[in-house]
Write a protein that holds these residues in place. Sequence first.
Motif, PDB file in Angstrom:
ATOM      1  N   UNK A 248      38.632  98.902 175.124  1.00 32.24           N
ATOM      2  CA  UNK A 248      38.860 100.353 175.148  1.00 32.24           C
ATOM      3  C   UNK A 248      37.849 101.080 174.272  1.00 32.24           C
ATOM      4  N   UNK A 249      37.272 102.143 174.809  1.00 34.12           N
ATOM      5  CA  UNK A 249      36.354 102.964 174.002  1.00 34.12           C
ATOM      6  C   UNK A 249      37.166 103.799 173.018  1.00 34.12           C
ATOM      7  N   UNK A 250      36.534 104.132 171.876  1.00 40.86           N
ATOM      8  CA  UNK A 250      37.228 104.955 170.878  1.00 40.86           C
ATOM      9  C   UNK A 250      37.676 106.278 171.491  1.00 40.86           C
ATOM     10  N   UNK A 251      36.846 106.870 172.359  1.00 41.19           N
ATOM     11  CA  UNK A 251      37.241 108.188 172.864  1.00 41.19           C
ATOM     12  C   UNK A 251      38.362 108.096 173.893  1.00 41.19           C
ATOM     13  N   UNK A 266      46.393 115.545 165.889  1.00 41.29           N
ATOM     14  CA  UNK A 266      44.928 115.586 165.904  1.00 41.29           C
ATOM     15  C   UNK A 266      44.427 114.153 165.984  1.00 41.29           C
ATOM     16  N   UNK A 267      43.309 113.951 166.701  1.00 35.81           N
ATOM     17  CA  UNK A 267      42.686 112.626 166.768  1.00 35.81           C
ATOM     18  C   UNK A 267      41.201 112.811 167.015  1.00 35.81           C
ATOM     19  N   UNK A 272      33.715 103.240 165.373  1.00 39.42           N
ATOM     20  CA  UNK A 272      34.501 102.498 166.361  1.00 39.42           C
ATOM     21  C   UNK A 272      35.990 102.695 166.167  1.00 39.42           C
ATOM     22  N   UNK A 273      36.367 103.564 165.233  1.00 42.35           N
ATOM     23  CA  UNK A 273      37.792 103.788 164.994  1.00 42.35           C
ATOM     24  C   UNK A 273      38.150 105.226 165.375  1.00 42.35           C
ATOM     25  N   UNK A 274      39.444 105.490 165.456  1.00 37.03           N
ATOM     26  CA  UNK A 274      39.905 106.861 165.707  1.00 37.03           C
ATOM     27  C   UNK A 274      40.769 107.284 164.519  1.00 37.03           C
ATOM     28  N   UNK A 535      29.460 110.583 167.982  1.00 39.51           N
ATOM     29  CA  UNK A 535      30.402 109.490 168.227  1.00 39.51           C
ATOM     30  C   UNK A 535      31.130 109.643 169.567  1.00 39.51           C
ATOM     31  N   UNK A 536      31.176 110.869 170.096  1.00 37.89           N
ATOM     32  CA  UNK A 536      31.854 111.094 171.375  1.00 37.89           C
ATOM     33  C   UNK A 536      30.988 110.643 172.550  1.00 37.89           C
ATOM     34  N   UNK A 537      29.694 110.415 172.294  1.00 36.46           N
ATOM     35  CA  UNK A 537      28.764 110.087 173.382  1.00 36.46           C
ATOM     36  C   UNK A 537      28.842 108.596 173.724  1.00 36.46           C
ATOM     37  N   UNK A 538      28.530 108.269 174.988  1.00 39.08           N
ATOM     38  CA  UNK A 538      28.452 106.855 175.374  1.00 39.08           C
ATOM     39  C   UNK A 538      27.191 106.237 174.779  1.00 39.08           C
ATOM     40  N   UNK A 539      26.088 106.993 174.878  1.00 37.46           N
ATOM     41  CA  UNK A 539      24.833 106.532 174.279  1.00 37.46           C
ATOM     42  C   UNK A 539      24.103 107.725 173.680  1.00 37.46           C
ATOM     43  N   UNK A 540      23.197 107.412 172.737  1.00 40.64           N
ATOM     44  CA  UNK A 540      22.465 108.453 172.005  1.00 40.64           C
ATOM     45  C   UNK A 540      20.995 108.083 171.956  1.00 40.64           C
ATOM     46  N   UNK A 541      20.149 109.098 172.015  1.00 41.62           N
ATOM     47  CA  UNK A 541      18.725 108.904 171.721  1.00 41.62           C
ATOM     48  C   UNK A 541      18.389 109.795 170.529  1.00 41.62           C
TER      49      UNK A 541
END
Length: 584
Positions: A248-251, A266-267, A272-274, A535-541
């Motif tokens: 499971x993804x954090x988001x 709120x969350x 990798x944590x919520x 942190x909400x993104x799947x990937x970052x550049x």
Amino acid sequence: MQSSNVVIAQDLNHIFKAKNKKQTDIDAIQDLNLNIPAGQLTALVGPDGAGKTTLLRLIAGLYQPTSGSLDVLGINVIQNPQEVQDRISYMPQHFGLYEDLSILENLNLYADLHGVSQDIRQKRFARLLDITDLAAFTQRPAGKLSGGMKQKLGLACTLVRSPELLLLDEPSVGVDPLSRRDLWIIIEQLVKEENLSVIISTAYMDEAERCSKVYIMYEGQILQQGTPQNLSEQVKGLTWQAYPPENMKARALQAYLLDQKPSIIDAVPKGDIVRFMTQQECSELPSELVPLGTHVEARAPELEDAFMLFLHQKQLKSSSKHHTHQPLSSRISNQPQQTSPVIVVKDVVRKFGDFTAVSDTSFDVQQGEIFGLLGPNGAGKTTTFRMLCGLLPATSGKLEVVGMNLRTARAPARAKIGYVSQKFSLYSNLTVIENLRFFGGAYGLSGKQLHQQIENALQQFELEPDVKTGDLNIGFKKRLSMAAALLHQPEIIFLDEPTSGIDPLARRAFWYTIHKLSNQGITIIITTHFMEEAEYCDRIAIQDAGKMLALGTPKQIRQQGGLVTADMNTAFIAIVEQARVQHH
């Protein structure tokens, strides 16, 4: 005798009178009482429209209160606004730099305006240029500076004379983490060395945590006040962190937790944590609130937790319109990803004359992915963005969007794209619905289809159709920009700093919408200066000086920063600084 308080307000009210019969008066400040001590940093926080800017302008003697009393530096500001203005400095959100004048010319102009003598000037300028790190650029025109450098120059111009009180209205909005860190070093140095009193309004809770006292404002009133520690203490026993199960993804876990209202209020994913907050104090969490296989532990509360709780309580009381979101988790799709990417960037270069804004950049993006483009001000993010939207041709390299080559099929590709720029051009003299009709028409929608899309947009973004756009606060303007960009149901949406300058509450709502779009298979490309949003993104550049420094999942990026446990802010600064050291 110098009062130990720099500001004393009693029963302060400020009403903005309606311009015509259609509009209503706005009670911007209501029966406000406060005493702000001298010689320290004080923060004003609160959602958009809470009255923070109005309060700062009243303190600066720029507005006359409707009623009540207000003393600044022991002076009655209502009777003697000029006397107060001679002793304070105020940096508004949009500070007026003269773009065609150099850094030094801007400093001299402000020194002239404040009547600063030549002998004081030299010493003061030298110090300001030194602490803002602008000494090497004194001849550069202000218009050619990055966002972070402009903010630092604005601060330097505000401080050309030595004030007794400094007012800063959101000085770090739209500024990258490195420049934000530098700004705070300067501010804290001034407080310590010059015993300066500073009142700062901010949308960043980590900035408010650095202040001696925090005032949380809501609808023109002080909701809570105290030291960051005192305020955080009030949410003791409500704050937790959850480690999602293997697959499971954090988001996705965040979405699941947010559906457990009212138990969970709120969350937010962090690494990798919520991190989340419960409505009631409990020694351990009821297992039915989290998915099977989730590990949960208590954590120490922070100021942002307190802020979210106070606002949540206040809104529950005052909101008859309190809406429940339709559950997100039921629609977290595990749809098979298409194998071919919807965006392909290969060896792309963009030059302006002999300046290389983007150098040799390559990446691709899958359908339904949230892809974050990060970098300091002036890194080449907006240029990359504009090339992908077909607004700017690449100098060389390959750019493909939804299977179409942007070199040969720019117009058909653009029909599949929605774009929200930093300064989205809404027409402020038109109403919300008139703006939506205009943009819908521009995207080629008409008749029944346009009507239906506008209805959906008004509902989805909770917009009032007949409000004049110029009267909306910044959070609602951003919502309207997003609604307009989505009218033609694009397959890809580009968001250029969409949450810049909006409070944590509005940011949560905004990301909720972004996740919903991603779950529907819409691809999102986003730039942001809020590193927790990465942190909400799947990937970052991460880009800097036109070059790609890092590409991967948030976890991989934090590892590249050499800091698995660190937050994204620390990792980002480490990656950019390492690259700059190697470059030099």
